[in-house]
Design a protein around this motif. Sequence first.
Motif, PDB file in Angstrom:
ATOM      1  N   VAL A  77      15.410  49.904  64.653  1.00 51.56           N
ATOM      2  CA  VAL A  77      16.275  48.939  65.651  1.00 51.56           C
ATOM      3  C   VAL A  77      15.330  48.525  66.790  1.00 51.56           C
ATOM      4  O   VAL A  77      15.265  47.454  67.089  1.00 51.56           O
ATOM      5  N   GLN A  80      12.446  46.210  65.127  1.00 56.91           N
ATOM      6  CA  GLN A  80      12.980  45.033  64.781  1.00 56.91           C
ATOM      7  C   GLN A  80      13.431  44.024  66.049  1.00 56.91           C
ATOM      8  O   GLN A  80      13.119  42.651  66.090  1.00 56.91           O
ATOM      9  N   SER A  81      13.865  44.689  67.028  1.00 54.38           N
ATOM     10  CA  SER A  81      14.102  43.942  68.461  1.00 54.38           C
ATOM     11  C   SER A  81      12.835  43.413  69.133  1.00 54.38           C
ATOM     12  O   SER A  81      12.849  42.508  69.448  1.00 54.38           O
ATOM     13  N   TYR A 178      16.224  37.526  62.576  1.00 55.44           N
ATOM     14  CA  TYR A 178      16.128  39.252  62.775  1.00 55.44           C
ATOM     15  C   TYR A 178      17.640  39.417  63.366  1.00 55.44           C
ATOM     16  O   TYR A 178      18.000  40.709  63.312  1.00 55.44           O
ATOM     17  N   LEU A 182      19.136  43.291  62.399  1.00 59.24           N
ATOM     18  CA  LEU A 182      19.654  44.173  63.361  1.00 59.24           C
ATOM     19  C   LEU A 182      21.271  44.363  63.113  1.00 59.24           C
ATOM     20  O   LEU A 182      21.555  45.506  63.268  1.00 59.24           O
TER      21      LEU A 182
END
Length: 430
Positions: A77, A80-81, A178, A182
């Motif tokens: 998480v 990817q953020s 993305y 997410l």
Amino acid sequence: MFRALQSRNYRLFFVGQGISLIGTWMQQIALSWLVYRLTDSVFLLGAVTFSSQIPSFLLGPFAGVAADKFDRHKVLVVTQSLSMLQASTLAVLVLTDTIEIWHILALSAVLGVINAFDISTRQAFVFELVEKREDISNAIALNSSMFNMARLVGPTIAGLIIAVVGEGICILINAVSYIAVLASLLMMQLKPFERATQQRKAWQSLKDGFQYAFGFPPIRALITIVALLSLFGMPFSVLLPVFARDILHGGANTLGYLMGASGFGALAGAMFLAQRKSVVGLGKIIVGMMILFGSSLIAFSFSTMLVLSLLLMLFSGFGMIVSMASCNTLLQTIVDDDKRGRVMSLYATAFMGMAPIGSMLAGAVAEHIGVGYTLAGCGLLCAVSIVPFAVSLPRLRQMVWPIYERLGIVPEIATGLQSASNLTAPPEER
């Protein structure tokens, strides 16, 4: 063929990653074209690739240890953020026409650090998503197919978009993509993370992993092949913008077609391996595919016809992915379970870490002797580098045969071990 998709968490992961990977390939093509348009420098094309991938070489082994120590779901998480933030920043700079080459180099390095942790964690995370252990090999095969399908679709779309509205929109699409991955991560229903009660120090774990991997000749040989393939073979993608514009006299759409042809060949290679039920014979396949890959690059370097170039890109993509994934398959089969994460992090380091060095060298050499001769040399080195492995193959086979017997995969290979490959995707390889 798609049985792993019966697991809800893996199905979410598959869809989210598939959408995001298309955006990732779009950004990669857009960035390559942008750099060459702004600078006309083959060396800087290599420098950007170097800055984006060298962190994996430096941080890969430590990232592998981290993937075994922390909650992989939370790590993904975060990574990817951060990747979404990086792409958004890059998109704003391009769309506002304030982008400079140092921005690209700096942001590429930032993404490289993020990817160093993301790749190792994502590889290990797949094992938590599949409900039935016998479906794990199928999930890994589907991951490879997903990666190469995105590699086929993303560059083709990017080439068309760049020709119409420019590179910035491609990068913006990647930033938006993305959201899908997410959302898929946040929708998963996972077991609570349990930290191991007794854990060895990170440095000692690294040391043990290195001693195990490089002390056993078959594992050492496979990692060496991946490193050489990445060093000599991966630079071809860095040089493609030059071939598309200056040799084939095309535009961004031509670059997209070349990358798409390579992706189609890689997808065919992944499907070829997914259909195999035995690891026996993969050593010979690695030798043949390395020669095919190198020969295709040599022929491509002298081609001035788009149709022929596309065909050769297809063969090169096939040879590349089959070589990489076959090495991955054999590693996954012979490695001890308690050292799997560390060995696979070394595989990822060889794959992702040597590519930037090769890109820098290829870019520097191409400035002096031209991209054609440079790529021909890369192809020749790929073909020649497999000779020592081919000579030692009978001896290496004798070393791994007791492992096959212990696992019960000879004389008939167990179904659960079929095609336990394509874990990189590595970003490149994975």
